[in-house]
Scaffold this motif. Structure first.
Motif, mmCIF file in Angstrom:
data_model
loop_
_atom_site.group_PDB
_atom_site.id
_atom_site.type_symbol
_atom_site.label_atom_id
_atom_site.label_comp_id
_atom_site.label_asym_id
_atom_site.label_seq_id
_atom_site.Cartn_x
_atom_site.Cartn_y
_atom_site.Cartn_z
ATOM 1 N N ILE A 25 19.039 17.027 -22.861
ATOM 2 C CA ILE A 25 18.717 16.197 -21.694
ATOM 3 C C ILE A 25 19.941 15.416 -21.235
ATOM 4 O O ILE A 25 20.287 15.412 -20.053
ATOM 5 N N ALA A 26 20.647 14.785 -22.163
ATOM 6 C CA ALA A 26 21.825 13.993 -21.783
ATOM 7 C C ALA A 26 22.886 14.863 -21.127
ATOM 8 O O ALA A 26 23.470 14.479 -20.101
ATOM 9 N N GLY A 27 23.161 16.043 -21.687
ATOM 10 C CA GLY A 27 24.225 16.897 -21.181
ATOM 11 C C GLY A 27 24.004 17.363 -19.747
ATOM 12 O O GLY A 27 24.857 17.155 -18.878
ATOM 13 N N GLN B 245 11.801 6.541 -26.696
ATOM 14 C CA GLN B 245 12.585 6.380 -25.482
ATOM 15 C C GLN B 245 13.903 7.144 -25.515
ATOM 16 O O GLN B 245 14.761 6.933 -24.662
ATOM 17 N N GLY B 246 14.072 8.035 -26.471
ATOM 18 C CA GLY B 246 15.343 8.723 -26.602
ATOM 19 C C GLY B 246 15.733 9.515 -25.371
ATOM 20 O O GLY B 246 16.898 9.512 -24.959
ATOM 21 N N SER B 247 14.767 10.195 -24.752
ATOM 22 C CA SER B 247 15.080 11.006 -23.579
ATOM 23 C C SER B 247 15.474 10.137 -22.396
ATOM 24 O O SER B 247 16.425 10.450 -21.664
ATOM 25 N N ALA B 248 14.754 9.047 -22.190
ATOM 26 C CA ALA B 248 15.103 8.134 -21.097
ATOM 27 C C ALA B 248 16.474 7.518 -21.323
ATOM 28 O O ALA B 248 17.282 7.422 -20.392
ATOM 29 N N LEU B 249 16.770 7.123 -22.557
ATOM 30 C CA LEU B 249 18.074 6.533 -22.850
ATOM 31 C C LEU B 249 19.191 7.556 -22.690
ATOM 32 O O LEU B 249 20.309 7.206 -22.292
ATOM 33 N N ALA B 250 18.902 8.811 -22.994
ATOM 34 C CA ALA B 250 19.889 9.873 -22.774
ATOM 35 C C ALA B 250 20.242 9.961 -21.298
ATOM 36 O O ALA B 250 21.415 10.066 -20.923
ATOM 37 N N GLY C 83 23.341 15.221 -29.595
ATOM 38 C CA GLY C 83 22.249 14.727 -30.405
ATOM 39 C C GLY C 83 22.613 14.048 -31.705
ATOM 40 O O GLY C 83 23.772 13.752 -32.009
ATOM 41 N N LEU C 84 21.571 13.789 -32.482
ATOM 42 C CA LEU C 84 21.691 13.077 -33.755
ATOM 43 C C LEU C 84 22.738 13.718 -34.660
ATOM 44 O O LEU C 84 23.514 13.023 -35.316
ATOM 45 N N HIS C 85 22.787 15.035 -34.699
ATOM 46 C CA HIS C 85 23.705 15.748 -35.590
ATOM 47 C C HIS C 85 24.931 16.250 -34.811
ATOM 48 O O HIS C 85 25.350 17.401 -34.955
ATOM 49 N N SER C 86 25.506 15.386 -34.016
ATOM 50 C CA SER C 86 26.575 15.734 -33.080
ATOM 51 C C SER C 86 27.800 16.342 -33.768
ATOM 52 O O SER C 86 28.409 15.731 -34.649
ATOM 53 N N ALA C 87 28.180 17.539 -33.308
ATOM 54 C CA ALA C 87 29.412 18.159 -33.795
ATOM 55 C C ALA C 87 30.639 17.467 -33.227
ATOM 56 O O ALA C 87 31.664 17.336 -33.914
ATOM 57 N N VAL C 88 30.568 17.014 -31.969
ATOM 58 C CA VAL C 88 31.707 16.311 -31.373
ATOM 59 C C VAL C 88 31.973 15.010 -32.122
ATOM 60 O O VAL C 88 33.123 14.672 -32.416
ATOM 61 N N ARG C 89 30.919 14.285 -32.450
ATOM 62 C CA ARG C 89 31.096 13.041 -33.217
ATOM 63 C C ARG C 89 31.727 13.334 -34.564
ATOM 64 O O ARG C 89 32.639 12.620 -35.018
ATOM 65 N N ALA D 190 34.200 10.935 -25.448
ATOM 66 C CA ALA D 190 33.138 9.926 -25.450
ATOM 67 C C ALA D 190 31.821 10.587 -25.848
ATOM 68 O O ALA D 190 31.679 11.819 -25.819
ATOM 69 N N LEU D 191 30.863 9.758 -26.225
ATOM 70 C CA LEU D 191 29.545 10.218 -26.649
ATOM 71 C C LEU D 191 28.478 9.593 -25.764
ATOM 72 O O LEU D 191 28.618 8.450 -25.317
ATOM 73 N N VAL D 192 27.376 10.343 -25.540
ATOM 74 C CA VAL D 192 26.230 9.817 -24.799
ATOM 75 C C VAL D 192 24.952 10.160 -25.547
ATOM 76 O O VAL D 192 24.905 11.065 -26.383
ATOM 77 N N GLY D 193 23.886 9.425 -25.219
ATOM 78 C CA GLY D 193 22.584 9.703 -25.803
ATOM 79 C C GLY D 193 22.569 9.556 -27.308
ATOM 80 O O GLY D 193 23.255 8.706 -27.884
ATOM 81 N N ASP D 194 21.762 10.391 -27.972
ATOM 82 C CA ASP D 194 21.598 10.285 -29.424
ATOM 83 C C ASP D 194 22.905 10.447 -30.175
ATOM 84 O O ASP D 194 23.062 9.914 -31.281
ATOM 85 N N ALA D 195 23.854 11.182 -29.636
ATOM 86 C CA ALA D 195 25.142 11.349 -30.316
ATOM 87 C C ALA D 195 25.839 10.014 -30.493
ATOM 88 O O ALA D 195 26.519 9.783 -31.497
ATOM 89 N N ALA D 196 25.647 9.097 -29.543
ATOM 90 C CA ALA D 196 26.297 7.789 -29.596
ATOM 91 C C ALA D 196 25.442 6.729 -30.270
ATOM 92 O O ALA D 196 25.957 5.887 -31.014
#
Length: 413
Positions: free
Chosen positions: A11-13, A298-303, A156-162, A283-289
């Motif tokens: 959703i964030a992407g 509210q994860g989808s809305a915050l994304a 997401g939670l298990h972000s490879a970029v992070r 930078a990171l957005v959504g659950d990755a951050a």
């Protein structure tokens, strides 16, 4: 600065890609999965996320495919109603701008809005990142090396970029002590349209939700005895059978349906807490951050909110990424921290650890039926206290709906 690689097509992407396009950038999406993910769990969608979806021209379709739940009901071993409340209070608190839908359906709608206009690489992933003076060089698992002006982790939670740019997940993850699973069953009986049913015992909970096309969604939340997650779906199903085998209500029928389920969502209930959401050109957005946890609702809305603000700040700074990343954090940091604190309080209500806790939870839910009390109890958590900045979107691109164009032009003025 022009080219931006976004990791993650959830959703964030895609939301970020939409608004980056509107700002005149050239985003590329990369997604490790071979296609958009289906199934999963349902979300309650309202507030600023709803507002952003409306600006994207998606609300009509969201309300068409979504569900308008009338009651949340807690039942006992025999299926008798113990507590519950109607959702009228939520509608009143949100001005009727409230809908329940599958997360995967929201993801599909957002992606559909950009798929013909944004390069997307499915079945590939970033395996190395090298920041250089004028750009970022990435190595993709199947496509080789490419260069971009910036990279955004929306994975997401298990972000490879992070993991590649900031360090291992263990440095930033706070495990809230629960695990969650979700799956769909076809042809399950009974069906209770527009009612979300919950059955709970100390340390474990089952939610059942009736969906269209003769489908039923089950959500299971339970206390974690082990920090590790089972590695295979077979092991995950075995764990769920062990935990719910002696449960009452419909647990035996639910486990029979689980045995036939082809897809199973299974994960920890965790938060991501980071001292910074950007590093150089990444930078990171959504659950990755800042994952607030699935149970926060509210994860989808915050994304969507974080993607909108990040794109807006990149537009406002005319691509000066350091300035944009700094403003993005300044605007959202306190807001997200408040949501994370609220999520911790809320998580315990799903699967209280003791029988006394279950009784207290049910008592509190009963009081929500008293006129005005639900507004008093949860109004602060429902209301969004963030004011979205008014960004100008210079690239009135053809794929944006006429309504969205008009809103963007109004904001630009």
């Amino acid at each position: 600065m022009k080219t931006i690689l976004i990791s993650g097509a959830g959703i964030a992407g895609p939301t970020l890609a939409f608004w980056l396009k509107a700002a005149g950038f050239e985003p590329t999406l990369i997604e490790r999965a071979p296609a958009l993910r289906a199934g999963g769990y349902v979300i309650d969608f309202w507030g600023l996320g709803y507002d952003i979806a409306e600006r994207m021209g998606l609300i009509g379709e969201i309300n068409r495919i979504g569900y308008h739940v009338q009651e949340m009901r807690i039942v006992d071993d025999a299926g008798r109603r113990l507590a519950g409340f109607g959702t009228k209070a939520f509608s009143e608190l949100t001005g009727g701008r409230y809908v329940t839908l599958q997360r995967s359906d929201l993801s599909r709608l957002v992606f559909r809005s950009i798929e013909r206009h944004t390069e997307t690489l499915f079945g590939d992933e970033i395996i190395a990142i090298e920041q250089q003076t004028g750009d970022v060089r990435v190595e993709l698992k199947h496509t080789g090396h490419r260069r971009f002006d910036c990279i955004i982790g929306a994975d997401g939670l298990h972000s490879a970029v992070r993991n590649l740019a900031f360090g291992p997940q263990s440095r930033f993850e706070t495990d809230l002590g629960y695990r969650v699973a979700a799956f769909e069953a076809q042809g399950y009986r009974p069906r209770d349209d527009d009612v979300y049913l919950i059955y709970g015992q100390p340390g474990r909970m089952v939610g059942r939700f009736t969906m269209r096309d003769d489908r039923t969604l089950f959500l299971l939340v339970f206390l974690a005895a082990d920090a590790d997650l089972p590695a295979t779906q077979e092991a995950q199903k075995a764990m769920l059978c062990d935990i719910y085998r002696n449960g009452g209500w419909e647990c035996s029928k639910m486990l029979a349906a689980l045995a036939q389920a082809g897809e199973l969502y299974f994960d920890s209930v965790s938060q991501i807490r980071m001292p910074e959401w950007s590093r150089g050109r990444i930078a990171l957005v959504g659950d990755a951050a800042f994952c607030v946890s699935l149970l926060a609702g509210q994860g989808s809305a915050l994304a969507m909110i974080s993607a909108y603000v990040l794109a807006g700040e990149l537009a406002a700074s005319q691509g000066r990424y350091k300035q944009a990343f700094g403003r993005y954090e300044t605007i959202l940091r306190n807001y997200i921290a408040t949501k994370q604190r609220g999520a911790i309080r809320f998580a315990g209500a799903f699967a209280p650890k003791t029988q006394f806790g279950v009784l207290v939870r049910n008592l509190v839910v009963r009081t929500f039926a008293i006129p005005g009390l639900a507004r008093l109890a949860i109004g602060g958590d429902i209301a969004d206290k963030l004011q979205l900045p008014a960004y100008g979107w210079p690239n009135a691109i053809a794929w944006v709906s006429p309504d969205t164009k008009a809103r963007a032009q109004d904001q630009a003025r």
